[in-house]
Design a protein around this motif. Structure first.
Motif, PDB file in Angstrom:
ATOM      1  N   ILE A 111       0.846  -1.190   0.000  1.00 20.50           N
ATOM      2  CA  ILE A 111       0.000   0.000   0.000  1.00 20.50           C
ATOM      3  C   ILE A 111       0.886   1.245   0.000  1.00 20.50           C
ATOM      4  N   ALA A 112       0.282   2.378  -0.332  1.00 16.91           N
ATOM      5  CA  ALA A 112       1.037   3.624  -0.437  1.00 16.91           C
ATOM      6  C   ALA A 112       1.728   3.990   0.866  1.00 16.91           C
ATOM      7  N   GLU A 113       1.033   3.830   1.977  1.00 16.03           N
ATOM      8  CA  GLU A 113       1.603   4.190   3.275  1.00 16.03           C
ATOM      9  C   GLU A 113       2.880   3.400   3.559  1.00 16.03           C
ATOM     10  N   SER A 114       2.886   2.147   3.142  1.00 20.83           N
ATOM     11  CA  SER A 114       4.057   1.307   3.387  1.00 20.83           C
ATOM     12  C   SER A 114       5.240   1.730   2.516  1.00 20.83           C
TER      13      SER A 114
ATOM     14  N   GLY B  36     -30.716   4.514  -8.628  1.00 22.40           N
ATOM     15  CA  GLY B  36     -31.698   4.662  -7.562  1.00 22.40           C
ATOM     16  C   GLY B  36     -31.695   3.521  -6.566  1.00 22.40           C
ATOM     17  N   LEU B  37     -30.533   2.901  -6.387  1.00 27.57           N
ATOM     18  CA  LEU B  37     -30.414   1.756  -5.475  1.00 27.57           C
ATOM     19  C   LEU B  37     -29.700   2.179  -4.193  1.00 27.57           C
ATOM     20  N   PRO B  38     -30.019   1.548  -3.056  1.00 27.61           N
ATOM     21  CA  PRO B  38     -29.361   1.900  -1.794  1.00 27.61           C
ATOM     22  C   PRO B  38     -27.908   1.435  -1.783  1.00 27.61           C
ATOM     23  N   VAL B  39     -27.017   2.234  -1.211  1.00 23.79           N
ATOM     24  CA  VAL B  39     -25.591   1.872  -1.203  1.00 23.79           C
ATOM     25  C   VAL B  39     -25.306   0.658  -0.323  1.00 23.79           C
ATOM     26  N   ASP B  40     -26.205   0.366   0.610  1.00 22.49           N
ATOM     27  CA  ASP B  40     -25.965  -0.773   1.510  1.00 22.49           C
ATOM     28  C   ASP B  40     -26.710  -2.026   1.055  1.00 22.49           C
ATOM     29  N   MET B  41     -27.017  -2.113  -0.233  1.00 23.37           N
ATOM     30  CA  MET B  41     -27.822  -3.232  -0.727  1.00 23.37           C
ATOM     31  C   MET B  41     -27.066  -4.561  -0.693  1.00 23.37           C
ATOM     32  N   ALA B  42     -25.726  -4.524  -0.692  1.00 23.36           N
ATOM     33  CA  ALA B  42     -24.944  -5.766  -0.679  1.00 23.36           C
ATOM     34  C   ALA B  42     -23.652  -5.557   0.097  1.00 23.36           C
ATOM     35  N   PRO B  43     -23.207  -6.562   0.857  1.00 25.81           N
ATOM     36  CA  PRO B  43     -21.934  -6.451   1.575  1.00 25.81           C
ATOM     37  C   PRO B  43     -20.771  -6.430   0.595  1.00 25.81           C
ATOM     38  N   CYS B  44     -19.670  -5.849   1.032  1.00 29.23           N
ATOM     39  CA  CYS B  44     -18.510  -5.681   0.148  1.00 29.23           C
ATOM     40  C   CYS B  44     -17.249  -6.300   0.741  1.00 29.23           C
ATOM     41  N   ALA B  45     -16.473  -6.960  -0.111  1.00 28.83           N
ATOM     42  CA  ALA B  45     -15.135  -7.427   0.237  1.00 28.83           C
ATOM     43  C   ALA B  45     -14.148  -6.507  -0.471  1.00 28.83           C
ATOM     44  N   VAL B  46     -13.118  -6.033   0.235  1.00 31.90           N
ATOM     45  CA  VAL B  46     -12.205  -5.047  -0.340  1.00 31.90           C
ATOM     46  C   VAL B  46     -10.760  -5.503  -0.257  1.00 31.90           C
ATOM     47  N   ILE B  47      -9.910  -4.897  -1.111  1.00 29.32           N
ATOM     48  CA  ILE B  47      -8.537  -5.362  -1.276  1.00 29.32           C
ATOM     49  C   ILE B  47      -7.585  -4.863  -0.199  1.00 29.32           C
ATOM     50  N   GLY B  48      -7.976  -3.806   0.532  1.00 30.09           N
ATOM     51  CA  GLY B  48      -7.082  -3.281   1.553  1.00 30.09           C
ATOM     52  C   GLY B  48      -7.676  -2.096   2.279  1.00 30.09           C
ATOM     53  N   PRO B  49      -6.913  -1.524   3.214  1.00 33.36           N
ATOM     54  CA  PRO B  49      -7.427  -0.451   4.066  1.00 33.36           C
ATOM     55  C   PRO B  49      -7.799   0.830   3.329  1.00 33.36           C
ATOM     56  N   ALA B  50      -7.081   1.178   2.265  1.00 31.89           N
ATOM     57  CA  ALA B  50      -7.425   2.394   1.520  1.00 31.89           C
ATOM     58  C   ALA B  50      -8.796   2.242   0.864  1.00 31.89           C
TER      59      ALA B  50
END
Length: 227
Positions: free
Chosen positions: A88-91, A178-192
């Motif tokens: 990551i950038a911080e590292s 027009g969909l809610p942002v919390d409609m589905a859980p998300c898996a992400v690649i890192g802290p950023a």
């Protein structure tokens, strides 16, 4: 079943003459910092168009954010002088701090137009003279109608997001439809990406421990197993 919904389209960016002038003098920099695989890809595509290759780097040292970026450089005949412990950038900033900083050094950062300012600001605080070369940009592609239909049908168990830009574009797509942002859980690649997703109101349920696509898949597997 995985459904592909491209959220980012990458395009070359930058005024041709200005970009080429910078690339022709890479050898004059002490360090060239690549914070993504795509920065390497677009840099060398532009060099090839100019009839140049890795020899233009001269004695400049090179930093790569992680193994994928390093592998792309090695294919061009360049073995990175530095790869931070975390991808990551911080590292990257921490890695330069550990070797004594960059006081007086000239640093070139070829990158996306929309990239975060963590690396240039961190290196400048160490006394480096940093030149940023925006060499590509992220734009939102037109979503495939079938994939979009699945999203609108609410038939998604989890969404994978591999960059902050992907999180931004996904949230924008939901808003547009027009969909809610919390409609589905998300898996992400890192802290950023996690930080940007949560800022946008996206529900993050899995974060990669190793900040790669493979790490994200492992985090997703663990989440689904517990579910």
């Amino acid at each position: 079943m995985p459904i592909e919904l491209p959220l980012i389209e990458l395009k070359p960016y930058g005024h041709k003459s200005g970009t080429e002038a910078t690339l022709r003098k890479i050898f004059a920099y002490d360090w060239v910092v690549f914070s993504s695989y795509n920065a390497v890809k677009f840099t060398f595509e532009r060099l090839e168009e100019m009839g140049l290759d890795s020899r233009v780097f001269g004695a400049a040292r090179v930093c790569a954010v992680g193994p994928k970026t390093a592998a792309a450089l090695e294919k061009q005949g360049i073995r990175p002088d530095m790869i931070p412990e975390k991808y990551i950038a911080e590292s990257m900033v921490e890695a330069f701090e550990e070797v004594g900083g960059l006081k007086g050094a000239a640093v070139l950062i070829p990158r996306a137009r929309e990239a975060r300012e963590v690396v240039p600001e961190g290196l400048e605080k160490m006394g480096a003279r940093v030149d940023i070369l925006p060499i590509y940009e992220n734009v939102m592609p037109e979503p495939h109608p079938l994939a979009l239909a699945v999203v609108k049908g609410g038939k998604i168990d989890v969404v994978t997001l591999a960059s902050p830009s992907a999180a931004i574009n996904y949230a924008e797509l939901l808003k547009k439809e027009g969909l809610p942002v919390d409609m589905a859980p998300c898996a992400v690649i890192g802290p950023a990406t996690q930080s940007k997703a949560e800022e946008l109101g996206l529900p993050v349920v899995a974060v990669a421990e190793k900040y790669t696509v493979e790490g994200m898949v492992l985090a997703l597997e663990s989440y689904l197993a517990n579910e």
